[in-house]
Scaffold this motif. Structure first.
Motif, PDB file in Angstrom:
ATOM      1  N   ARG A 131      -5.712  -3.474  -6.082  1.00 37.91           N
ATOM      2  CA  ARG A 131      -5.609  -4.836  -5.562  1.00 37.91           C
ATOM      3  C   ARG A 131      -5.795  -5.850  -6.682  1.00 37.91           C
ATOM      4  N   ASN A 141      -1.817  -7.245   1.345  1.00 40.94           N
ATOM      5  CA  ASN A 141      -2.164  -6.246   2.367  1.00 40.94           C
ATOM      6  C   ASN A 141      -2.950  -6.868   3.518  1.00 40.94           C
ATOM      7  N   SER A 180       0.826  -1.206   0.000  1.00 39.12           N
ATOM      8  CA  SER A 180       0.000   0.000   0.000  1.00 39.12           C
ATOM      9  C   SER A 180       0.863   1.259   0.000  1.00 39.12           C
ATOM     10  N   SER A 227      -9.683  -1.137  -4.736  1.00 40.44           N
ATOM     11  CA  SER A 227     -10.068  -2.428  -5.315  1.00 40.44           C
ATOM     12  C   SER A 227      -9.420  -2.642  -6.669  1.00 40.44           C
TER      13      SER A 227
END
Length: 290
Positions: free
Chosen positions: A232, A246, A218, A229
């Motif tokens: 990710r 994460n 992050s 999102s």
């Protein structure tokens, strides 16, 4: 006090290593020692030249966060002469920028096969060449925490001109199949709050760290303009071996959805690309899915 296994001396204004080691040496059952926030600093030259102190060799975990350590020579001294069986060492918020110079100064560097966990967050690290010295010294490392440093790559194929676009990136050379694996046992890596700006770094994580299963990534510039999102999903799709991202598990359905979405986006980028070499660049940037 022979039954004592953990001792927390954080913030106690300790500054002499001889005092710290005398306390630890008087506790034969001690397994974990926390010294965070003390100004123990680097050992003076006279201590380094002296015979090794009585060793509290049962200690397996040592926490030296924010202890004003200014040289990689200090943890090397501790591991070599004081705590040879140490397994976990936390050194966050110190200054280890001299790691390359210290490692090169003593000829063949010592190795510490018991070491499994190393935290060097916020230690003024700026290059992966520095990080590689931890692999040289600790060949069985399983967890490496590198948060809050100034790392922009992991010594792989990042080129000037790469960027944050997840779909259109500069062409880069193919992986070198004979390159030796680094951090062969590393299963967990934390790279949050660094200076990573190129998706090639994420690809290199998957390519060069064969045992990696958990990643924290992050707060890097690379994903600053993406939603959580979306970022990710891209990392999951580009790292097929990851099981946690994460601190959150990657489920089978999440991975399938991420990879399908990624393939569709790459396909759309290829369809929209002009016939001027851009397609070749896109394919080179996405070897798994293009």
């Amino acid at each position: 006090l022979g039954h004592l296994v953990e001792l927390d001396l954080a913030g106690n204004m300790l500054w002499e290593w001889t005092e710290v080691l005398a306390v630890a040496g008087a506790l034969p059952g001690l397994r974990a020692l926390t010294l965070s926030g003390n100004a123990v600093r680097d050992p003076p030259p006279v201590l380094l030249r002296s015979p090794p102190p009585p060793s509290p060799s049962g200690i397996r975990r040592l926490v030296l966060n924010a202890c004003n350590v200014r040289s990689w020579g200090t943890p090397l001294w501790l591991l070599t002469d004081v705590l040879p069986l140490l397994e976990e060492l936390l050194l966050a918020h110190n200054d280890l920028r001299d790691v390359i110079e210290v490692a090169a100064a003593g000829g063949d560097p010592p190795t510490f096969p018991h070491m499994k966990f190393l935290d060097v967050s916020d230690c003024d690290l700026t290059s992966w060449e520095q990080v590689r010295r931890f692999d040289d010294a600790m060949p069985n490392l399983e967890t490496l925490v590198l948060n809050e440093n100034s790392l922009s790559d992991i010594g792989g194929t990042v080129e000037e001109g790469g960027g944050a676009s997840p779909l259109v990136e500069a062409e880069r050379p193919p992986p070198t199949p004979t390159a030796p694996a680094r951090f062969a046992h590393l299963s967990a890596l934390q790279l949050s709050h660094n200076l990573i700006t190129d998706w090639a770094v994420v690809d290199d994580l998957d390519r060069t760290l064969p045992s990696l299963r958990s990643l924290r990534f992050s707060n890097n510039p690379l994903t600053a303009d993406m939603g959580a999102s979306e970022a990710r999903s891209f990392v999951v799709a580009r790292c097929p071996s990851l099981e946690f991202l994460n601190a959150s598990a990657i489920g089978t359905r999440e991975r399938a959805d991420a990879e399908r979405s990624y393939v569709r986006r790459v396909a759309r980028a290829l369809d929209a690309a002009p016939a001027d070499g851009t397609r070749a660049h896109i394919r080179a940037a996405h070897p798994r899915h293009a």
